[in-house]
Design a protein around this motif. Structure first.
Motif, PDB file in Angstrom:
ATOM      1  N   ASN A  45       0.865  -1.187   0.000  1.00  0.00           N
ATOM      2  CA  ASN A  45       0.000   0.000   0.000  1.00  0.00           C
ATOM      3  C   ASN A  45       0.904   1.240   0.000  1.00  0.00           C
ATOM      4  OD1 ASN A  45      -1.635   2.164   0.525  1.00  0.00           O
ATOM      5  ND2 ASN A  45      -2.381   1.430   2.508  1.00  0.00           N
ATOM      6  N   ALA A  49       0.692   4.590   6.211  1.00  0.00           N
ATOM      7  CA  ALA A  49       1.464   5.456   7.110  1.00  0.00           C
ATOM      8  C   ALA A  49       1.773   6.791   6.442  1.00  0.00           C
ATOM      9  CB  ALA A  49       2.740   4.772   7.574  1.00  0.00           C
ATOM     10  N   THR A  79      -1.204  -1.296  -4.440  1.00  0.00           N
ATOM     11  CA  THR A  79      -2.630  -0.974  -4.437  1.00  0.00           C
ATOM     12  C   THR A  79      -2.811   0.414  -5.056  1.00  0.00           C
ATOM     13  OG1 THR A  79      -2.485  -0.001  -2.240  1.00  0.00           O
ATOM     14  CG2 THR A  79      -3.041  -2.332  -2.347  1.00  0.00           C
ATOM     15  N   GLY A 105       0.001  -1.216   6.900  1.00  0.00           N
ATOM     16  CA  GLY A 105      -0.516  -1.258   8.264  1.00  0.00           C
ATOM     17  C   GLY A 105      -1.623  -2.287   8.423  1.00  0.00           C
ATOM     18  N   ASP A 106      -2.361  -2.149   9.504  1.00  0.00           N
ATOM     19  CA  ASP A 106      -3.429  -3.101   9.803  1.00  0.00           C
ATOM     20  C   ASP A 106      -4.528  -3.069   8.745  1.00  0.00           C
ATOM     21  OD1 ASP A 106      -2.375  -4.132  12.248  1.00  0.00           O
ATOM     22  OD2 ASP A 106      -2.900  -2.233  13.195  1.00  0.00           O
ATOM     23  N   GLY A 107      -4.751  -1.897   8.138  1.00  0.00           N
ATOM     24  CA  GLY A 107      -5.782  -1.797   7.108  1.00  0.00           C
ATOM     25  C   GLY A 107      -5.418  -2.641   5.893  1.00  0.00           C
ATOM     26  N   THR A 108      -4.164  -2.598   5.503  1.00  0.00           N
ATOM     27  CA  THR A 108      -3.705  -3.403   4.367  1.00  0.00           C
ATOM     28  C   THR A 108      -3.769  -4.887   4.729  1.00  0.00           C
ATOM     29  OG1 THR A 108      -2.288  -1.597   3.686  1.00  0.00           O
ATOM     30  CG2 THR A 108      -1.765  -3.751   2.781  1.00  0.00           C
ATOM     31  N   GLU A 111      -7.314  -6.072   4.495  1.00  0.00           N
ATOM     32  CA  GLU A 111      -7.786  -6.289   3.121  1.00  0.00           C
ATOM     33  C   GLU A 111      -7.200  -7.576   2.541  1.00  0.00           C
ATOM     34  OE1 GLU A 111      -7.205  -2.783   0.760  1.00  0.00           O
ATOM     35  OE2 GLU A 111      -8.525  -1.570   2.014  1.00  0.00           O
ATOM     36  N   THR A 136       0.767   3.014  10.505  1.00  0.00           N
ATOM     37  CA  THR A 136       0.737   4.008  11.578  1.00  0.00           C
ATOM     38  C   THR A 136       0.655   3.294  12.927  1.00  0.00           C
ATOM     39  OG1 THR A 136      -0.488   5.456  10.080  1.00  0.00           O
ATOM     40  CG2 THR A 136      -0.458   6.077  12.398  1.00  0.00           C
ATOM     41  N   GLY A 137      -0.365   2.453  13.095  1.00  0.00           N
ATOM     42  CA  GLY A 137      -0.541   1.747  14.371  1.00  0.00           C
ATOM     43  C   GLY A 137       0.155   0.395  14.380  1.00  0.00           C
ATOM     44  N   SER A 138       0.011  -0.349  13.278  1.00  0.00           N
ATOM     45  CA  SER A 138       0.531  -1.725  13.176  1.00  0.00           C
ATOM     46  C   SER A 138       0.272  -2.501  14.466  1.00  0.00           C
ATOM     47  CB  SER A 138       2.016  -1.717  12.814  1.00  0.00           C
ATOM     48  OG  SER A 138       2.184  -1.359  11.467  1.00  0.00           O
ATOM     49  N   LYS A 200      -4.734  10.608   9.913  1.00  0.00           N
ATOM     50  CA  LYS A 200      -3.523   9.779   9.844  1.00  0.00           C
ATOM     51  C   LYS A 200      -2.265  10.605   9.566  1.00  0.00           C
ATOM     52  CE  LYS A 200      -4.928   5.623  10.753  1.00  0.00           C
ATOM     53  NZ  LYS A 200      -4.889   4.199  10.587  1.00  0.00           N
ATOM     54  N   TYR A 207      -4.957   8.851  16.853  1.00  0.00           N
ATOM     55  CA  TYR A 207      -5.883   8.115  17.732  1.00  0.00           C
ATOM     56  C   TYR A 207      -6.423   9.029  18.832  1.00  0.00           C
ATOM     57  CZ  TYR A 207      -3.975   4.192  15.195  1.00  0.00           C
ATOM     58  OH  TYR A 207      -3.603   3.341  14.184  1.00  0.00           O
ATOM     59  N   GLU A 323     -10.889  -0.666  10.540  1.00  0.00           N
ATOM     60  CA  GLU A 323     -11.613  -0.238   9.336  1.00  0.00           C
ATOM     61  C   GLU A 323     -13.099  -0.124   9.648  1.00  0.00           C
ATOM     62  OE1 GLU A 323      -9.754   0.137   6.129  1.00  0.00           O
ATOM     63  OE2 GLU A 323      -8.343   0.238   7.803  1.00  0.00           O
TER      64      GLU A 323
END
Ligand SMILES: Nc1ncnc2c1ncn2[C@@H]1O[C@H](COP(=O)(O)OP(=O)(O)OP(=O)(O)O)[C@@H](O)[C@H]1O
Length: 343
Positions: A45, A49, A79, A105-108, A111, A136-138, A200, A207, A323
Motif C-alpha cells: 500500500n 502510514a 494498491t 498497516g493493519d488496514g492493508t 484487506e 501508523t498503528g501496526s 492519519k 488516535y 476499518e
C-alpha cells in the motif's frame, strides 16, 4: 520474451515479477529454477502510514531480494485505491501464489486477509500470509512482540516458520460477510477509529484526535448480547465492546489482553459506564492491559457473539482491524486456524 511467457497473466493488478539482472531466464537451467521456486506476492500500500510505506518499500526491495530471492520468485503489486488489496490477493491466490505478504498497516493486512476468502470459503488452504508492518498503528504485530521494523519482518519470513491463526467472521444486518484478524469493536472505540482515519497525517496522534472527536455526542447505551448461540443478555450503559482475536488496537492499547490468535476463541471485553474522566484517569491501564481489574470492565471467552442495540437509533459504530464497517447489529464467529501465518 521467454521470461514474460513463463509468468502467469494478471488482469486485475499490475503484477511485476522480479526481472532484475540477477534473473536471466534465457537458459534452460534458469528457467527451471524459476519454475521450482515458490511464488511470493508482496501487496504494497504505497499510501500506508501517510506515504511512508511506499517510500520504505523502495528502499527495502534490495533487502527482500537478498534474503528471499534465493528461495522464491518475488512479485510486487501496488494498491491503487482502498479495497484494491482484496482483489489483488484473490487473484494472486487463484494464480497459485505460495505466500501473500501484506506490506503496510493493519488496514492493508485486513484487506489481504479478506482476499483469502471467497463466498465464505478460503480460496486455498496452502497459501501463507505474511506481514511486513509499515503502518501508523501496526497493532496486530504487537501481539507477537514484533517491532514496526520491516528488516526484522523480512528475516522472519525468510526463516519460514509458520503457524495457523484464527480469523473472525463478521456479518451485518444485510448478511454481507467480512473477515478480521486483529480486533473488531463496537461503539465509542469504533467511532474513534472512524474519525482517527481522517487524521492519519498526524501519525500515532491520530488516535487521540479521533477519540476526542468521538466523544462529541457520545452516550453510553444498552446493548443486548448473545454468546455462543445462548440467550440474549442485556448489558447496560456500554461504552465500548471489543472482540479480540489479538490483543492491541488504537496504536498500542492492550484492550483485549487475554486474546490469543491461535486459541480457537475470541476474548470479549466490555467497558460499561465509562465517562470522559475515566479515560483520563485509567488510560494507562488500557495501554498496559490492567483495566480488566476495574469494576465496570468485563471479559469473557467466546466462540461466537451477536450484538444488537436495545433502542433503535442505528448509530452504533462497528469497525474491525481499524476499518469502519457500518453500524449494529452484528454477528461474529471464529474460524479456528483458518490461515497459515509466517511468525
Ligand atoms: N493506493 C491507495 N490510495 C489510497 N488509499 C489506499 C490505497 N491503498 C490502500 N489504501 C487504504 O489505506 C488505508 C490505510 O492503510 P494501512 O493500514 O496500510 O496504513 P495505516 O492506516 O497508516 O496503518 P494502520 O492501519 O496500522 O494504522 C487502508 O484503509 C486502505 O484501504
Amino acid at each position: 520474451m521467454a521470461a514474460a511467457a513463463a509468468l502467469p497473466k494478471s488482469s486485475v493488478f499490475s503484477l511485476r515479477a522480479e526481472q532484475s539482472s540477477s534473473l536471466d531466464l534465457t537458459s534452460d537451467r534458469a528457467r527451471s529454477s524459476y519454475r521450482l521456486k515458490r511464488k511470493f506476492v508482496f501487496v504494497v500500500n504505497p499510501r500506508g502510514a501517510n506515504g511512508r510505506t511506499g517510500r520504505e518499500w523502495r528502499k527495502l526491495l534490495p533487502y527482500v531480494r537478498k534474503h528471499l530471492g534465493q528461495q522464491c520468485n518475488i512479485h510486487e503489486s501496488f494498491t491503487s485505491s482502498p479495497s484494491h488489496a482484496v482483489g489483488i490477493t484473490r487473484e494472486a491466490i487463484r494464480e497459485g501464489a505460495d505466500a501473500i505478504i501484506a506490506v503496510g498497516g493493519d488496514g492493508t493486512l485486513h484487506e489481504v486477509v479478506n482476499g483469502f476468502f471467497w463466498e465464505g470459503e478460503p480460496i486455498s488452504a496452502t497459501t501463507t500470509l505474511g506481514l511486513i508492518p509499515v503502518g501508523t498503528g501496526s497493532d496486530f504485530s504487537r501481539t507477537f512482540g514484533w517491532k514496526n521494523d520491516p528488516h526484522m519482518a523480512i528475516k522472519r519470513i525468510a526463516k519460514g516458520l509458520k503457524s495457523r491463526v484464527d480469523i473472525g467472521l463478521l456479518s451485518g444486518s444485510s448478511g454481507e460477510q467480512h473477515y478480521f484478524i486483529n480486533v473488531a469493536d463496537i461503539h465509542l472505540s469504533a467511532k474513534a477509529g472512524y474519525y482517527s482515519s481522517r487524521y492519519k497525517s498526524f501519525g500515532n496522534f491520530c488516535y487521540v484526535l479521533g477519540a476526542l472527536r468521538a466523544f462529541i455526542g457520545h452516550r453510553n447505551c444498552d446493548l443486548k448480547i448473545k454468546v455462543n448461540g445462548g440467550d440474549w443478555e442485556v448489558y447496560e450503559n456500554v461504552t465500548a465492546l471489543c472482540i479480540g482475536n489479538a490483543k492491541f488496537f488504537g496504536g498500542g492499547m492492550k484492550i483485549v489482553p487475554n486474546a490469543c490468535p491461535s486459541s480457537g476463541s475470541f476474548e470479549v471485553v466490555v467497558l460499561q459506564d465509562f465517562r470522559w474522566y475515566d479515560f483520563v484517569l485509567k488510560l494507562y491501564k488500557l495501554y498496559n492491559g490492567s483495566h480488566l481489574s476495574e469494576k465496570r470492565v468485563f471479559s469473557r471467552s467466546v466462540k461466537s457473539i451477536e450484538v444488537a442495540e436495545i433502542g433503535n437509533e442505528g448509530d452504533i459504530y462497528v469497525q474491525s482491524d481499524g476499518e469502519h464497517l457500518g453500524f449494529l447489529p452484528v454477528r461474529c464467529s471464529i474460524l479456528p486456524g483458518a490461515i497459515e501465518l509466517f511468525i
